[in-house]
Design an enzyme around this catalytic site. Sequence first.
Site, PDB file in Angstrom:
ATOM      1  N   GLU A  15       0.841  -1.204   0.000  1.00  0.00           N
ATOM      2  CA  GLU A  15       0.000   0.000   0.000  1.00  0.00           C
ATOM      3  C   GLU A  15       0.874   1.252   0.000  1.00  0.00           C
ATOM      4  O   GLU A  15       1.478   1.603   1.011  1.00  0.00           O
ATOM      5  CB  GLU A  15      -0.937   0.006   1.217  1.00  0.00           C
ATOM      6  CG  GLU A  15      -1.923  -1.134   1.247  1.00  0.00           C
ATOM      7  CD  GLU A  15      -2.949  -1.054   0.130  1.00  0.00           C
ATOM      8  OE1 GLU A  15      -3.263   0.065  -0.345  1.00  0.00           O
ATOM      9  OE2 GLU A  15      -3.440  -2.124  -0.284  1.00  0.00           O
ATOM     10  N   GLU A  56      -5.152   5.214   8.116  1.00  0.00           N
ATOM     11  CA  GLU A  56      -4.822   4.738   6.769  1.00  0.00           C
ATOM     12  C   GLU A  56      -5.048   3.232   6.660  1.00  0.00           C
ATOM     13  O   GLU A  56      -5.539   2.743   5.639  1.00  0.00           O
ATOM     14  CB  GLU A  56      -3.381   5.079   6.406  1.00  0.00           C
ATOM     15  CG  GLU A  56      -2.982   4.676   5.006  1.00  0.00           C
ATOM     16  CD  GLU A  56      -3.849   5.290   3.921  1.00  0.00           C
ATOM     17  OE1 GLU A  56      -4.266   4.547   3.015  1.00  0.00           O
ATOM     18  OE2 GLU A  56      -4.125   6.506   3.972  1.00  0.00           O
ATOM     19  N   GLU A  63     -11.609  -0.014   1.793  1.00  0.00           N
ATOM     20  CA  GLU A  63     -11.483  -0.121   0.338  1.00  0.00           C
ATOM     21  C   GLU A  63     -11.428  -1.577  -0.116  1.00  0.00           C
ATOM     22  O   GLU A  63     -12.082  -1.952  -1.102  1.00  0.00           O
ATOM     23  CB  GLU A  63     -10.238   0.623  -0.141  1.00  0.00           C
ATOM     24  CG  GLU A  63     -10.367   2.123  -0.034  1.00  0.00           C
ATOM     25  CD  GLU A  63      -9.119   2.863  -0.475  1.00  0.00           C
ATOM     26  OE1 GLU A  63      -8.084   2.204  -0.726  1.00  0.00           O
ATOM     27  OE2 GLU A  63      -9.190   4.098  -0.568  1.00  0.00           O
TER      28      GLU A  63
END
Length: 109
Positions: A15, A56, A63
């Site tokens: 990520e 995050e 997501e």
Amino acid sequence: IIWSWQRLAHAYTHEYSFRSWVWANLVSGTLALWLPLTSGERGLILALGILVMAFELVNTAIEQVVDYISTQQHPAAKAAKDCGSAAVAVSAIAVGVAWIVVLARLITG
């Protein structure tokens, strides 16, 4: 706890956004330790930085779950992803505000 650390390492590896926040926090944390801050200021800067990374990770989880459930576009899916992203942005603003206040104190004495 082992799975948590494995997933943290996976997030760092895969990520980009998370990796960016880790590096930003390394810079921020180094400055917080190097500058003549009070222990409270130092703790606030470090803790807020960790919270940005936590948000995050939550954003990444949102997501991934939304993408897993459906590949179709849907307003609710967009809202969920946007809210996760906004949480990261708001927490980053909090760090910025803390730095502004701390630096203002250092400059003005």
